[in-house]
Enzyme design. Structure first.
Site, PDB file in Angstrom:
ATOM      1  N   TRP A 161       5.429 -32.114 -31.188  1.00 55.63           N
ATOM      2  CA  TRP A 161       5.326 -32.350 -29.741  1.00 55.63           C
ATOM      3  C   TRP A 161       6.207 -31.370 -28.974  1.00 55.63           C
ATOM      4  O   TRP A 161       6.830 -31.743 -27.976  1.00 55.63           O
ATOM      5  CB  TRP A 161       5.701 -33.795 -29.362  1.00 55.63           C
ATOM      6  CG  TRP A 161       5.318 -34.833 -30.357  1.00 55.63           C
ATOM      7  CD1 TRP A 161       6.146 -35.700 -31.004  1.00 55.63           C
ATOM      8  CD2 TRP A 161       3.999 -35.144 -30.821  1.00 55.63           C
ATOM      9  NE1 TRP A 161       5.435 -36.518 -31.844  1.00 55.63           N
ATOM     10  CE2 TRP A 161       4.107 -36.203 -31.756  1.00 55.63           C
ATOM     11  CE3 TRP A 161       2.727 -34.617 -30.556  1.00 55.63           C
ATOM     12  CZ2 TRP A 161       3.021 -36.743 -32.417  1.00 55.63           C
ATOM     13  CZ3 TRP A 161       1.643 -35.160 -31.212  1.00 55.63           C
ATOM     14  CH2 TRP A 161       1.793 -36.210 -32.118  1.00 55.63           C
ATOM     15  N   ARG A 168      16.096 -34.346 -16.587  1.00 54.20           N
ATOM     16  CA  ARG A 168      15.423 -35.617 -16.321  1.00 54.20           C
ATOM     17  C   ARG A 168      15.207 -35.872 -14.833  1.00 54.20           C
ATOM     18  O   ARG A 168      14.110 -36.286 -14.441  1.00 54.20           O
ATOM     19  CB  ARG A 168      16.192 -36.765 -16.983  1.00 54.20           C
ATOM     20  CG  ARG A 168      15.845 -36.913 -18.455  1.00 54.20           C
ATOM     21  CD  ARG A 168      16.709 -37.914 -19.171  1.00 54.20           C
ATOM     22  NE  ARG A 168      16.256 -38.082 -20.556  1.00 54.20           N
ATOM     23  CZ  ARG A 168      17.007 -38.535 -21.546  1.00 54.20           C
ATOM     24  NH1 ARG A 168      18.265 -38.893 -21.305  1.00 54.20           N
ATOM     25  NH2 ARG A 168      16.516 -38.658 -22.763  1.00 54.20           N
ATOM     26  N   LEU A 192      13.301 -30.359 -30.054  1.00 54.98           N
ATOM     27  CA  LEU A 192      14.107 -31.521 -30.425  1.00 54.98           C
ATOM     28  C   LEU A 192      13.291 -32.553 -31.200  1.00 54.98           C
ATOM     29  O   LEU A 192      13.693 -33.004 -32.268  1.00 54.98           O
ATOM     30  CB  LEU A 192      14.715 -32.156 -29.166  1.00 54.98           C
ATOM     31  CG  LEU A 192      15.550 -33.423 -29.355  1.00 54.98           C
ATOM     32  CD1 LEU A 192      16.772 -33.148 -30.227  1.00 54.98           C
ATOM     33  CD2 LEU A 192      15.983 -33.980 -27.991  1.00 54.98           C
ATOM     34  N   SER A 193      12.126 -32.931 -30.674  1.00 57.10           N
ATOM     35  CA  SER A 193      11.346 -34.033 -31.257  1.00 57.10           C
ATOM     36  C   SER A 193      10.797 -33.694 -32.635  1.00 57.10           C
ATOM     37  O   SER A 193      10.499 -32.543 -32.942  1.00 57.10           O
ATOM     38  CB  SER A 193      10.181 -34.406 -30.333  1.00 57.10           C
ATOM     39  OG  SER A 193      10.656 -34.905 -29.107  1.00 57.10           O
ATOM     40  N   GLU A 194      10.652 -34.738 -33.448  1.00 59.26           N
ATOM     41  CA  GLU A 194      10.078 -34.617 -34.781  1.00 59.26           C
ATOM     42  C   GLU A 194       9.067 -35.728 -34.991  1.00 59.26           C
ATOM     43  O   GLU A 194       9.021 -36.690 -34.202  1.00 59.26           O
ATOM     44  CB  GLU A 194      11.186 -34.715 -35.836  1.00 59.26           C
ATOM     45  CG  GLU A 194      12.210 -33.617 -35.743  1.00 59.26           C
ATOM     46  CD  GLU A 194      13.314 -33.721 -36.780  1.00 59.26           C
ATOM     47  OE1 GLU A 194      14.251 -32.912 -36.727  1.00 59.26           O
ATOM     48  OE2 GLU A 194      13.216 -34.629 -37.652  1.00 59.26           O
ATOM     49  N   PRO A 195       8.248 -35.645 -36.028  1.00 60.54           N
ATOM     50  CA  PRO A 195       7.262 -36.712 -36.269  1.00 60.54           C
ATOM     51  C   PRO A 195       7.885 -38.095 -36.355  1.00 60.54           C
ATOM     52  O   PRO A 195       7.295 -39.076 -35.903  1.00 60.54           O
ATOM     53  CB  PRO A 195       6.630 -36.297 -37.610  1.00 60.54           C
ATOM     54  CG  PRO A 195       6.759 -34.811 -37.641  1.00 60.54           C
ATOM     55  CD  PRO A 195       8.068 -34.516 -36.980  1.00 60.54           C
ATOM     56  N   GLY A 205      11.293 -39.042 -32.213  1.00 60.44           N
ATOM     57  CA  GLY A 205      10.945 -38.638 -30.860  1.00 60.44           C
ATOM     58  C   GLY A 205      11.952 -39.201 -29.887  1.00 60.44           C
ATOM     59  O   GLY A 205      12.935 -38.562 -29.511  1.00 60.44           O
ATOM     60  N   SER A 206      11.749 -40.455 -29.499  1.00 55.45           N
ATOM     61  CA  SER A 206      12.687 -41.090 -28.582  1.00 55.45           C
ATOM     62  C   SER A 206      14.055 -41.293 -29.229  1.00 55.45           C
ATOM     63  O   SER A 206      15.082 -41.239 -28.559  1.00 55.45           O
ATOM     64  CB  SER A 206      12.120 -42.442 -28.113  1.00 55.45           C
ATOM     65  OG  SER A 206      10.939 -42.247 -27.358  1.00 55.45           O
ATOM     66  N   GLU A 259      10.843 -36.158 -22.774  1.00 64.34           N
ATOM     67  CA  GLU A 259      12.255 -36.162 -22.376  1.00 64.34           C
ATOM     68  C   GLU A 259      12.805 -37.583 -22.282  1.00 64.34           C
ATOM     69  O   GLU A 259      13.660 -37.892 -21.449  1.00 64.34           O
ATOM     70  CB  GLU A 259      12.469 -35.385 -21.069  1.00 64.34           C
ATOM     71  CG  GLU A 259      12.192 -33.899 -21.232  1.00 64.34           C
ATOM     72  CD  GLU A 259      12.575 -33.066 -20.029  1.00 64.34           C
ATOM     73  OE1 GLU A 259      13.606 -33.377 -19.409  1.00 64.34           O
ATOM     74  OE2 GLU A 259      11.838 -32.112 -19.721  1.00 64.34           O
TER      75      GLU A 259
END
Length: 391
Positions: free
Chosen positions: A164, A248, A117-120, A123-124, A369
């Site tokens: 990540w 979570r 899911l996350s990218e540079p 993220g959040s 997460e």
């Protein structure tokens, strides 16, 4: 089931899991190479039937597994959790063909899953992701390796980066979230099941504080078809958030397991350590510190159990409860482990000491997460939504 109690069979199962973690999983974890997937450890989790339970148990049992394993072997806990995180979208939203191809291999520990899911730059703020799924109606890519090509003509080409990503670049398949509709925010994202051998998909490991594997992925016109979609096109954000609402609370359970291990080590140390003419436990400041560690650990545990019970009962307030559980438990574990290090002194800072290991492990869960700040935002949003709905 009351969120504040375990029945005798659950208590016995948790004790069995702690023993398995110490006796069968810990030796395999010690042989693993930090920063790389420990496939013998994953395979043993499969032989023990624990990976299968990722797909047959509810959130409460998932939390009990993660808490119990974390108490004795954080590496085994993390390996189990990452299998669940990467494969849950396939279990919950996959086609029959997708489930039949991948879930048995995940359950036996022969295929490693990852959640991408996350990218540079996202993220959040997961709704801001930029990995592009560009239309490819002409079916470009003919003549590529037939073993790695999708079963039919490519409908999209994935172009961009992920960062990540736990288990990258060594996973066998990835649940990938990509933008299929530009400028649509969360509503223009699609979830894809992407095997690791697709042409154009490469990755690099990252040297991180946490000992489990984390890497980046590069997508250079990676072909995907309608058969690779998880759920529905443009509805992938719902797939992602549904997965995170389940996992979570269990991140909180992981944190509680680490906190309990640190507390147990501190109780033993302060009861045996001679200092100032007595034992450390006899000093009121020490006794009060230990009491505070125990108080916070138990409060976090109860909130995790409550959130998991809410998920299993399909309660309407799951997002807020899940956020509260992750937030309180991960912040608590940081406090408890740090306090344990302080009470142990310099010996806890030596490489190989339990607390040196926990100190490295405990920091990341406050970020992944959804960082603690994101959890506070979710909690506030849910509170105001509930208030407005009641007006």
């Amino acid at each position: 089931m009351p969120a504040f109690s375990l029945d005798p069979s659950q208590t016995a199962w948790c004790a069995e899991l702690r023993d398995l973690a110490a006796e069968r999983l810990r030796p395999l974890a010690d042989k693993g190479e930090p920063g790389h997937v420990n496939r013998p450890l994953v395979a043993e989790l499969g032989r023990l039937g624990l990976l299968e339970r990722l797909f047959t148990s509810g959130a409460f049992d998932l939390c009990l597994m993660r808490e119990s394993l974390a108490h004795a072997c954080t590496e085994a806990e993390t390996a189990l959790a990452l299998q669940g995180l990467g494969a849950h979208p396939v279990h919950a939203h996959g086609t029959r063909a997708q489930r039949e191809r991948w879930l048995p291999r995940v359950a036996e520990g022969s295929a490693v899953a990852a959640f991408a899911l996350s990218e540079p730059g996202a993220g959040s703020d997961a709704a801001a992701l930029e990995l592009r799924a560009e239309g490819d109606a002409a079916g470009e890519g003919e003549g590529e390796s037939p073993a790695a090509e999708p079963d039919g003509p490519a409908r999209w080409r994935l172009t961009g980066e992920k960062c990540w990503i736990s288990n990258a670049p060594e996973a066998d398949f990835y649940t990938v979230f990509a933008r299929t509709t530009p400028d649509a925010g969360a509503r223009g994202v699609t979830a894809f099941l992407v095997p690791a051998d697709r042409p154009g998909l490469t990755g690099t490991g990252l040297d991180m504080l946490s000992p489990h594997p984390i890497g980046s992925l590069s997508f250079d016109a990676v072909p995907v078809t309608a058969d690779d979609v998880l759920g529905e096109p443009d509805r992938g954000f719902r797939v992602a958030m549904g997965t995170l609402n389940l996992f979570r609370p269990s991140v909180g359970a992981f944190a509680v397991g680490m906190a309990q291990a640190a507390l147990d080590a501190t109780l033993a140390h302060t009861a045996e350590r001679d200092a100032f003419g007595g034992k450390l436990r006899d000093l009121q400041t020490v006794a009060h510190q230990v009491a505070e560690m125990a108080l916070r650990t138990e409060a976090a545990r109860l909130m995790v159990y409550a959130a998991a019970t809410a998920y299993d009962e399909k309660a309407p307030d799951v997002p807020g409860r899940a956020a509260m559980a992750k937030l309180l438990a991960t912040e608590t574990a940081q406090y408890v482990v740090d306090s344990a290090v302080q009470l142990h002194g310099a010996r806890a800072l030596r490489h190989g000491h339990l607390l040196e290991h926990l100190y490295r492990e405990v920091r990341a869960p406050r970020i992944y997460e959804g960082a603690s700040e994101v959890q506070r935002g979710i909690i506030a949003k849910e509170l105001y939504a509930t208030m407005e709905a009641g007006q």
